[in-house]
Design a protein around this motif. Structure first.
Motif, PDB file in Angstrom:
ATOM      1  N   VAL A 142       0.996  -1.223   0.167  1.00 18.87           N
ATOM      2  CA  VAL A 142      -0.067  -0.117  -0.121  1.00 18.87           C
ATOM      3  C   VAL A 142       0.888   1.101   0.125  1.00 18.87           C
ATOM      4  O   VAL A 142       1.984   1.178   0.776  1.00 18.87           O
ATOM      5  CB  VAL A 142      -0.899   0.061   1.379  1.00 18.87           C
ATOM      6  N   THR A 143       0.483   2.285  -0.617  1.00 15.72           N
ATOM      7  CA  THR A 143       1.125   3.511  -0.697  1.00 15.72           C
ATOM      8  C   THR A 143       0.294   4.598  -0.380  1.00 15.72           C
ATOM      9  O   THR A 143      -1.072   4.426  -0.963  1.00 15.72           O
ATOM     10  CB  THR A 143       1.826   3.878  -1.903  1.00 15.72           C
ATOM     11  N   VAL A 144       0.959   5.613   0.246  1.00 11.98           N
ATOM     12  CA  VAL A 144       0.138   6.704   0.397  1.00 11.98           C
ATOM     13  C   VAL A 144       0.251   7.776  -0.778  1.00 11.98           C
ATOM     14  O   VAL A 144       1.144   8.192  -0.926  1.00 11.98           O
ATOM     15  CB  VAL A 144       0.446   7.645   1.476  1.00 11.98           C
ATOM     16  N   TYR A 145      -0.954   7.864  -1.670  1.00  9.16           N
ATOM     17  CA  TYR A 145      -0.835   8.958  -2.840  1.00  9.16           C
ATOM     18  C   TYR A 145      -0.425  10.245  -2.582  1.00  9.16           C
ATOM     19  O   TYR A 145      -1.106  10.789  -1.755  1.00  9.16           O
ATOM     20  CB  TYR A 145      -2.176   8.621  -3.744  1.00  9.16           C
ATOM     21  N   GLN A 146       0.615  10.643  -3.283  1.00  7.46           N
ATOM     22  CA  GLN A 146       1.174  11.954  -2.881  1.00  7.46           C
ATOM     23  C   GLN A 146       1.348  12.200  -1.514  1.00  7.46           C
ATOM     24  O   GLN A 146       1.318  13.482  -1.016  1.00  7.46           O
ATOM     25  CB  GLN A 146       0.100  12.980  -3.607  1.00  7.46           C
ATOM     26  N   GLY A 147       1.866  11.260  -0.888  1.00  9.21           N
ATOM     27  CA  GLY A 147       2.073  11.426   0.481  1.00  9.21           C
ATOM     28  C   GLY A 147       3.401  12.546   0.890  1.00  9.21           C
ATOM     29  O   GLY A 147       3.217  13.268   1.820  1.00  9.21           O
ATOM     30  N   ARG A 148       4.220  12.213   0.082  1.00 13.33           N
ATOM     31  CA  ARG A 148       5.493  13.251   0.529  1.00 13.33           C
ATOM     32  C   ARG A 148       4.819  14.917   0.019  1.00 13.33           C
ATOM     33  O   ARG A 148       5.064  15.591   1.037  1.00 13.33           O
ATOM     34  CB  ARG A 148       6.559  13.010  -0.914  1.00 13.33           C
ATOM     35  N   GLN A 149       4.102  15.177  -0.889  1.00  8.37           N
ATOM     36  CA  GLN A 149       3.575  16.442  -1.301  1.00  8.37           C
ATOM     37  C   GLN A 149       2.557  16.718  -0.334  1.00  8.37           C
ATOM     38  O   GLN A 149       2.640  18.040   0.145  1.00  8.37           O
ATOM     39  CB  GLN A 149       2.905  16.256  -2.804  1.00  8.37           C
ATOM     40  N   ASN A 150       1.610  15.991   0.239  1.00 10.02           N
ATOM     41  CA  ASN A 150       0.762  16.308   1.424  1.00 10.02           C
ATOM     42  C   ASN A 150       1.226  16.215   2.704  1.00 10.02           C
ATOM     43  O   ASN A 150       0.365  16.515   3.784  1.00 10.02           O
ATOM     44  CB  ASN A 150      -0.559  15.526   1.155  1.00 10.02           C
ATOM     45  N   GLY A 151       2.272  15.760   3.083  1.00  8.62           N
ATOM     46  CA  GLY A 151       2.965  15.626   4.339  1.00  8.62           C
ATOM     47  C   GLY A 151       2.251  14.194   5.062  1.00  8.62           C
ATOM     48  O   GLY A 151       1.835  14.404   6.142  1.00  8.62           O
ATOM     49  N   GLN A 152       1.771  13.426   4.172  1.00  3.31           N
ATOM     50  CA  GLN A 152       1.038  12.139   4.968  1.00  3.31           C
ATOM     51  C   GLN A 152       1.981  10.921   4.805  1.00  3.31           C
ATOM     52  O   GLN A 152       2.806  10.657   3.866  1.00  3.31           O
ATOM     53  CB  GLN A 152      -0.328  12.016   4.204  1.00  3.31           C
ATOM     54  N   HIS A 153       1.896  10.428   5.984  1.00  3.14           N
ATOM     55  CA  HIS A 153       2.553   9.059   6.083  1.00  3.14           C
ATOM     56  C   HIS A 153       2.030   8.051   7.084  1.00  3.14           C
ATOM     57  O   HIS A 153       0.769   8.345   7.398  1.00  3.14           O
ATOM     58  CB  HIS A 153       4.026   9.352   6.632  1.00  3.14           C
ATOM     59  N   PHE A 154       2.397   6.853   7.101  1.00  2.00           N
ATOM     60  CA  PHE A 154       1.899   5.805   7.873  1.00  2.00           C
ATOM     61  C   PHE A 154       2.088   6.058   9.224  1.00  2.00           C
ATOM     62  O   PHE A 154       1.318   5.360  10.291  1.00  2.00           O
ATOM     63  CB  PHE A 154       2.618   4.406   7.421  1.00  2.00           C
ATOM     64  N   GLY A 155       2.907   6.719   9.751  1.00  5.74           N
ATOM     65  CA  GLY A 155       2.968   7.302  11.265  1.00  5.74           C
ATOM     66  C   GLY A 155       1.459   8.030  11.545  1.00  5.74           C
ATOM     67  O   GLY A 155       1.251   8.209  12.713  1.00  5.74           O
ATOM     68  N   MET A 156       0.658   8.495  10.571  1.00  8.72           N
ATOM     69  CA  MET A 156      -0.868   9.242  10.961  1.00  8.72           C
ATOM     70  C   MET A 156      -1.907   8.283  10.676  1.00  8.72           C
ATOM     71  O   MET A 156      -2.921   8.788  10.900  1.00  8.72           O
ATOM     72  CB  MET A 156      -0.580  10.474   9.828  1.00  8.72           C
ATOM     73  N   VAL A 157      -1.362   7.111  10.548  1.00  6.75           N
ATOM     74  CA  VAL A 157      -2.556   6.028  10.134  1.00  6.75           C
ATOM     75  C   VAL A 157      -2.682   5.089  11.382  1.00  6.75           C
ATOM     76  O   VAL A 157      -1.686   4.702  11.791  1.00  6.75           O
ATOM     77  CB  VAL A 157      -2.245   5.323   8.682  1.00  6.75           C
ATOM     78  N   GLU A 158      -3.898   4.593  11.574  1.00  3.84           N
ATOM     79  CA  GLU A 158      -4.297   4.105  12.719  1.00  3.84           C
ATOM     80  C   GLU A 158      -4.870   2.611  12.181  1.00  3.84           C
ATOM     81  O   GLU A 158      -5.637   2.825  11.338  1.00  3.84           O
ATOM     82  CB  GLU A 158      -5.069   4.541  13.723  1.00  3.84           C
ATOM     83  N   ASN A 159      -4.799   1.426  12.923  1.00  2.00           N
ATOM     84  CA  ASN A 159      -5.622   0.514  12.463  1.00  2.00           C
ATOM     85  C   ASN A 159      -5.548  -0.182  11.185  1.00  2.00           C
ATOM     86  O   ASN A 159      -6.540  -0.588  10.589  1.00  2.00           O
ATOM     87  CB  ASN A 159      -6.995   0.402  13.068  1.00  2.00           C
ATOM     88  N   ALA A 160      -4.437   0.077  10.662  1.00  2.14           N
ATOM     89  CA  ALA A 160      -4.088  -0.358   9.170  1.00  2.14           C
ATOM     90  C   ALA A 160      -3.895  -1.978   9.139  1.00  2.14           C
ATOM     91  O   ALA A 160      -3.465  -2.606   9.955  1.00  2.14           O
ATOM     92  CB  ALA A 160      -2.939   0.217   8.538  1.00  2.14           C
ATOM     93  N   PHE A 161      -4.699  -2.568   8.459  1.00  5.29           N
ATOM     94  CA  PHE A 161      -4.611  -3.940   8.346  1.00  5.29           C
ATOM     95  C   PHE A 161      -4.631  -4.642   7.064  1.00  5.29           C
ATOM     96  O   PHE A 161      -5.145  -4.006   6.148  1.00  5.29           O
ATOM     97  CB  PHE A 161      -5.984  -4.614   9.170  1.00  5.29           C
TER      98      PHE A 161
END
Length: 225
Positions: A142-161
């Motif tokens: 799984v990748t975070v679409y445009q995560g770098r651009q939006n400052g989004q990453h898996f440290g901000m995601v909970e309960n990923a399964f």
């Protein structure tokens, strides 16, 4: 009862330790996630709209690997209706621009752009029993679409399964992760893999983070080129 896996754990998909057998004619690999709610900035912050979070668009991808652990067919490049050139089309990579494998035995059901709602946010369905023997392993990431651009990453995601469900709707196994500092700035995640073993299929929980939000960069470690 489904098995709750820990990172690195491997199980047999055919049956559990209680002897219950599962129907692998069609297996649903379901992925889900929740976005950690940010603390409110108070009344003024709400009034100004300063706490509004951009939607998290997490994309599920599958790599079909040969006995060497590589993607042998990278597909072809096509032109979309809006004039864009899209590569990896109808090859051994299943993703948002090539959602169904040419064999018809593995496909992505669609793209959930927010992660909202209960249950699976995205699903990849595999007819394991019908898969060509040349495919030895499938890696799910799984990748975070445009995560770098939006400052989004898996440290901000909970309960990923990630979970595996057999053709009769019975959950075989589930692997859950919650965001922590180890996943900060990690915009990709190799969640799990299924692979052939002794005439059957095994499922291994991986949970290996990747810095890139571009799955093509991750793909390079699985290609001959």
């Amino acid at each position: 009862m489904a098995i709750n896996l820990v990172k690195g754990q491997t199980i047999d998909l055919r049956k559990n330790d209680k002897g219950e057998e599962f129907d692998l004619s069609q297996v649903t690999i379901g992925l889900g996630w929740d976005v950690r709610q940010q603390k409110s900035g108070g009344f003024l912050g709400k009034l100004l709209g300063g706490n509004k979070e951009a939607d998290y668009d997490l994309d599920a991808i599958a790599f079909l690997l040969d006995s060497n652990g590589k993607v042998a067919d990278l597909g072809r490049t096509v032109q979309t209706s809006d004039g864009r050139q899209v590569g990896l089309y109808q090859g051994d990579v299943i993703f948002f621009n090539s959602q169904k494998h040419p064999s018809g035995n593995i496909w992505l059901t669609g793209d959930n752009r927010t992660g909202a709602g209960d249950g699976d946010d995205e699903q990849i369905i595999v007819r394991l029993n019908a898969l060509d023997p040349k495919y030895d392993r499938i890696v799910f990431l799984v990748t975070v679409y445009q995560g770098r651009q939006n400052g989004q990453h898996f440290g901000m995601v909970e309960n990923a399964f990630i979970r595996a469900v057999d053709a009769r709707g019975r959950e075989i196994a589930k692997f859950t992760m919650s965001g922590d500092t180890a996943y900060n700035n990690m915009c990709g995640m190799i969640f799990a893999e299924v692979y052939r073993k002794d005439g059957g299929w095994k499922f291994r929980a991986l949970g290996n983070p990747e810095r890139s939000d571009n799955f093509v960069e991750i793909l390079r470690q699985y290609t001959y080129q």
